[in-house]
Scaffold this motif. Sequence first.
Motif, PDB file in Angstrom:
ATOM      1  N   ASN A   1     -91.105 -15.860  79.611  1.00  0.00           N
ATOM      2  CA  ASN A   1     -89.965 -16.771  79.772  1.00  0.00           C
ATOM      3  C   ASN A   1     -88.643 -16.061  79.505  1.00  0.00           C
ATOM      4  OD1 ASN A   1     -91.566 -18.967  80.456  1.00  0.00           O
ATOM      5  ND2 ASN A   1     -91.829 -19.620  78.337  1.00  0.00           N
ATOM      6  N   LEU A   2     -88.623 -15.181  78.488  1.00  0.00           N
ATOM      7  CA  LEU A   2     -87.393 -14.433  78.186  1.00  0.00           C
ATOM      8  C   LEU A   2     -87.078 -13.419  79.283  1.00  0.00           C
ATOM      9  CD1 LEU A   2     -87.824 -13.846  74.342  1.00  0.00           C
ATOM     10  CD2 LEU A   2     -86.171 -15.343  75.463  1.00  0.00           C
ATOM     11  N   ILE A   3     -88.106 -12.830  79.882  1.00  0.00           N
ATOM     12  CA  ILE A   3     -87.891 -11.897  81.000  1.00  0.00           C
ATOM     13  C   ILE A   3     -87.288 -12.645  82.189  1.00  0.00           C
ATOM     14  CG2 ILE A   3     -89.059 -10.473  82.729  1.00  0.00           C
ATOM     15  CD1 ILE A   3     -91.011  -9.617  80.526  1.00  0.00           C
ATOM     16  N   LYS A   4     -87.832 -13.835  82.493  1.00  0.00           N
ATOM     17  CA  LYS A   4     -87.310 -14.637  83.606  1.00  0.00           C
ATOM     18  C   LYS A   4     -85.869 -15.054  83.364  1.00  0.00           C
ATOM     19  CE  LYS A   4     -89.952 -17.966  85.006  1.00  0.00           C
ATOM     20  NZ  LYS A   4     -90.887 -19.121  84.911  1.00  0.00           N
ATOM     21  N   LYS A   5     -85.552 -15.397  82.125  1.00  0.00           N
ATOM     22  CA  LYS A   5     -84.207 -15.872  81.803  1.00  0.00           C
ATOM     23  C   LYS A   5     -83.181 -14.750  81.794  1.00  0.00           C
ATOM     24  CE  LYS A   5     -81.547 -18.148  78.139  1.00  0.00           C
ATOM     25  NZ  LYS A   5     -81.604 -18.744  76.787  1.00  0.00           N
ATOM     26  N   ASN A   6     -83.528 -13.597  81.187  1.00  0.00           N
ATOM     27  CA  ASN A   6     -82.546 -12.531  80.978  1.00  0.00           C
ATOM     28  C   ASN A   6     -82.645 -11.383  81.975  1.00  0.00           C
ATOM     29  OD1 ASN A   6     -81.291 -13.370  78.228  1.00  0.00           O
ATOM     30  ND2 ASN A   6     -83.482 -13.516  77.849  1.00  0.00           N
ATOM     31  N   ARG A   7     -83.793 -11.255  82.661  1.00  0.00           N
ATOM     32  CA  ARG A   7     -84.014 -10.194  83.638  1.00  0.00           C
ATOM     33  C   ARG A   7     -83.577  -8.831  83.090  1.00  0.00           C
ATOM     34  NH1 ARG A   7     -85.582 -12.322  88.207  1.00  0.00           N
ATOM     35  NH2 ARG A   7     -85.215 -10.445  89.421  1.00  0.00           N
ATOM     36  N   PRO A   8     -84.170  -8.379  81.985  1.00  0.00           N
ATOM     37  CA  PRO A   8     -83.767  -7.106  81.374  1.00  0.00           C
ATOM     38  C   PRO A   8     -84.025  -5.922  82.307  1.00  0.00           C
ATOM     39  CG  PRO A   8     -85.173  -8.404  79.909  1.00  0.00           C
ATOM     40  CD  PRO A   8     -85.264  -9.022  81.254  1.00  0.00           C
ATOM     41  N   LYS A   9     -83.148  -4.941  82.250  1.00  0.00           N
ATOM     42  CA  LYS A   9     -83.194  -3.839  83.209  1.00  0.00           C
ATOM     43  C   LYS A   9     -84.425  -2.956  83.035  1.00  0.00           C
ATOM     44  CE  LYS A   9     -80.505  -0.281  82.609  1.00  0.00           C
ATOM     45  NZ  LYS A   9     -79.322   0.593  82.463  1.00  0.00           N
ATOM     46  N   TYR A  10     -85.006  -2.896  81.811  1.00  0.00           N
ATOM     47  CA  TYR A  10     -86.136  -2.012  81.572  1.00  0.00           C
ATOM     48  C   TYR A  10     -87.488  -2.723  81.639  1.00  0.00           C
ATOM     49  CZ  TYR A  10     -82.811   1.567  80.142  1.00  0.00           C
ATOM     50  OH  TYR A  10     -81.796   2.487  80.138  1.00  0.00           O
ATOM     51  N   ASN A  11     -87.507  -3.992  81.942  1.00  0.00           N
ATOM     52  CA  ASN A  11     -88.779  -4.698  82.086  1.00  0.00           C
ATOM     53  C   ASN A  11     -89.259  -4.647  83.531  1.00  0.00           C
ATOM     54  OD1 ASN A  11     -87.758  -6.490  79.496  1.00  0.00           O
ATOM     55  ND2 ASN A  11     -89.984  -6.350  79.644  1.00  0.00           N
ATOM     56  N   ILE A  12     -90.569  -4.592  83.693  1.00  0.00           N
ATOM     57  CA  ILE A  12     -91.142  -4.678  85.035  1.00  0.00           C
ATOM     58  C   ILE A  12     -91.060  -6.125  85.490  1.00  0.00           C
ATOM     59  CG2 ILE A  12     -93.256  -4.412  86.381  1.00  0.00           C
ATOM     60  CD1 ILE A  12     -94.088  -2.207  84.515  1.00  0.00           C
ATOM     61  N   GLN A  13     -90.445  -6.352  86.652  1.00  0.00           N
ATOM     62  CA  GLN A  13     -90.269  -7.711  87.156  1.00  0.00           C
ATOM     63  C   GLN A  13     -90.737  -7.790  88.601  1.00  0.00           C
ATOM     64  OE1 GLN A  13     -86.332  -9.405  86.157  1.00  0.00           O
ATOM     65  NE2 GLN A  13     -86.045  -7.545  84.963  1.00  0.00           N
ATOM     66  N   PHE A  14     -91.502  -8.820  88.894  1.00  0.00           N
ATOM     67  CA  PHE A  14     -92.046  -8.988  90.244  1.00  0.00           C
ATOM     68  C   PHE A  14     -91.824 -10.386  90.779  1.00  0.00           C
ATOM     69  CE2 PHE A  14     -94.536  -5.703  88.151  1.00  0.00           C
ATOM     70  CZ  PHE A  14     -94.486  -4.676  89.077  1.00  0.00           C
ATOM     71  N   MET A  15     -90.979 -11.199  90.099  1.00  0.00           N
ATOM     72  CA  MET A  15     -90.835 -12.595  90.506  1.00  0.00           C
ATOM     73  C   MET A  15     -90.255 -12.745  91.908  1.00  0.00           C
ATOM     74  SD  MET A  15     -90.667 -12.462  87.022  1.00  0.00           S
ATOM     75  CE  MET A  15     -89.025 -12.634  86.368  1.00  0.00           C
ATOM     76  N   ASP A  16     -89.524 -11.721  92.395  1.00  0.00           N
ATOM     77  CA  ASP A  16     -88.839 -11.865  93.677  1.00  0.00           C
ATOM     78  C   ASP A  16     -89.704 -11.443  94.858  1.00  0.00           C
ATOM     79  OD1 ASP A  16     -86.591 -12.810  92.458  1.00  0.00           O
ATOM     80  OD2 ASP A  16     -85.654 -10.847  92.271  1.00  0.00           O
ATOM     81  N   ASP A  17     -90.895 -10.908  94.595  1.00  0.00           N
ATOM     82  CA  ASP A  17     -91.733 -10.453  95.693  1.00  0.00           C
ATOM     83  C   ASP A  17     -92.141 -11.631  96.573  1.00  0.00           C
ATOM     84  OD1 ASP A  17     -93.508  -7.880  93.882  1.00  0.00           O
ATOM     85  OD2 ASP A  17     -91.567  -7.883  94.853  1.00  0.00           O
ATOM     86  N   SER A  18     -92.075 -11.418  97.870  1.00  0.00           N
ATOM     87  CA  SER A  18     -92.444 -12.502  98.780  1.00  0.00           C
ATOM     88  C   SER A  18     -93.956 -12.688  98.760  1.00  0.00           C
ATOM     89  CB  SER A  18     -91.984 -12.174 100.204  1.00  0.00           C
ATOM     90  OG  SER A  18     -92.575 -10.971 100.641  1.00  0.00           O
TER      91      SER A  18
END
Length: 589
Positions: free
Chosen positions: A81-98
């Motif tokens: 939830n914190l990753i989704k809210k803050n989108r930290p630059k050093y975290n792996i994020q894949f929420m935008d993948d189609s």
Amino acid sequence: MDREYIKAKLQNLPHSPGSYQMKDASGEIIYVGKAKDLHNRVNSYFTGVHNFKTTKLVQNIEDFDFIVTASEKEALVLEINLIKKNRPKYNIQFMDDSSYPYIKMTRERYPRLMIARDMKKDRKARYFGPFPDASAARTTLKLLQSMYPFRRCNSVGDKVCLYYHIGQCLGPCQFEIGEDVYEKMAEGITRFLNGDTEQMEKQLYEKMMEASEQLQFEKAQQYKETLESIRRVAKDRQNIEKVNEKDIDVFTWYADRGYLAIAGMLVRNGIILNKEYRLKPLYGDGQEEFQSFLIQYYEDHPYPKELVLPEGMDIDMLSQILSVSMLIPQKGYRKKLMDMALENARTQLNMKFSVAEKQDTIRKESVEELSRLAGKPMNRVELFDNSHIQGAFPVSSCVVYEDGEPVRKDYRLYRLHTGNSDVDSMKEVIYRRYFRLLNEGGRMPDGILVDGGRTQIDAANEIITSLGLEDRIRIMGLVKNDRHNTDGLMDTDGNIVPVDRNSGLFFLLTRMQDEVHRTAISYHRKLRSKAQTKSILDEIEGVGPKRKKLLLKEFGGITKLKEATVEQIAQVVPRQTAENIYRVLHEQD
């Protein structure tokens, strides 16, 4: 970093599960993690030797916060939830993948067929797929719509529309259609999409023969080609060994030299449909990052019947968060798939690692060189460019680069009000951008690069000085040669600093210039195109984009539409809308 302050905080961390948030000098969260033991995990960042990636993260940490939770499961959910809210630059994020496309059959009184990617918006509907890409889904949908005339419009009107007249809708808006008719069609579609093509082949054959008997040879040829296409698909499916009929997702990970590779195999009806692959810099524990990926992935993708995971995963905890059956294979078909996925991850990482690392090194050296030329750190840079045609539709774009990489979520587009000159445009966009950041306490850049000469630099400098930001933000201009290519940098005193054309900085500046110019031009074209396609139909109540398209397709243009009667127009749109159209068009006389 205040080492004494950090040391005191580290000593007082509890030995409890929870989430920790690393912050940079501006107080922005740059990394979020979770731990069984906050004290041991957070202390590990500030002691011992780390790999290159983790060292880069630690160098940017100025402070940290933490939140204690009752369990490791709660810590994992909080982390996501914190990753989704803050989108930290050093975290792996894949929420935008189609996500993959599906064919959706609604459960309305008069059902519809459509392509959908989000299966969570309408849980009552039936979904078929996934398809490897949108093209395959569209082709299948087009075939189904030609064979099964489901409702095509979004809302049921009171008159039949164009789809009824071309045989692609039964017209439930005007005629009473029994529910058993749609149920029978739904059964046919379900059989076809589940691999039973016999009924559709029979229908197509009958239509082909009927068209041939009526001397409609072109139509018969279309039926023949469609029939051959279906038979090829059926044959291909039969040639694939269906070892397992379940829908299975197989995911694993491999970490090496500061990178994390994640590979997955998607199996549908026993057939490997596609593979998923990710390669990202690794700043934390590989297995924990993999867990984080899985939770993010299934927020946007449908659950399979079974999720197959590698050795060492805590499937008991994951299954409390993800509502899917999980297992760790030891032998058989699933183990073969897992080995295949792991080999893909290892191979892809080894193949791409040298390129990725080289790019990181070049970016780092380029930012260091830009900082040296500017006389101050230039880690976060914002670029501006203006676009207009003879003063019409003046716009400006702002693109943001951090550590040599674009930060697209921070891009901004501006529709300008003072389009008399490039200087006025530059003053307006610089003022609007940084006056707002000042008011909102937003993050300021280290420097500004303007795409222009001395006049543009002076315009930007005038505004920055008036806002009292001259000591915080360094302004430089991109100097171009006769071919309009980046050739060097100019400071606020007009001094030109040449840039070696073989250096990484030269290529970085060129990419930056291309990006800001592309963004400005795209926005300008969008506004211009929108204005050019505007017509009198846009002003009529009851006419939206879809009805406008249907009207123009049916009548061929405004002139023919104006010649039509209300009754003729009402064959395409509802009666009340048709009367509105007729009245407005004839008021023009």
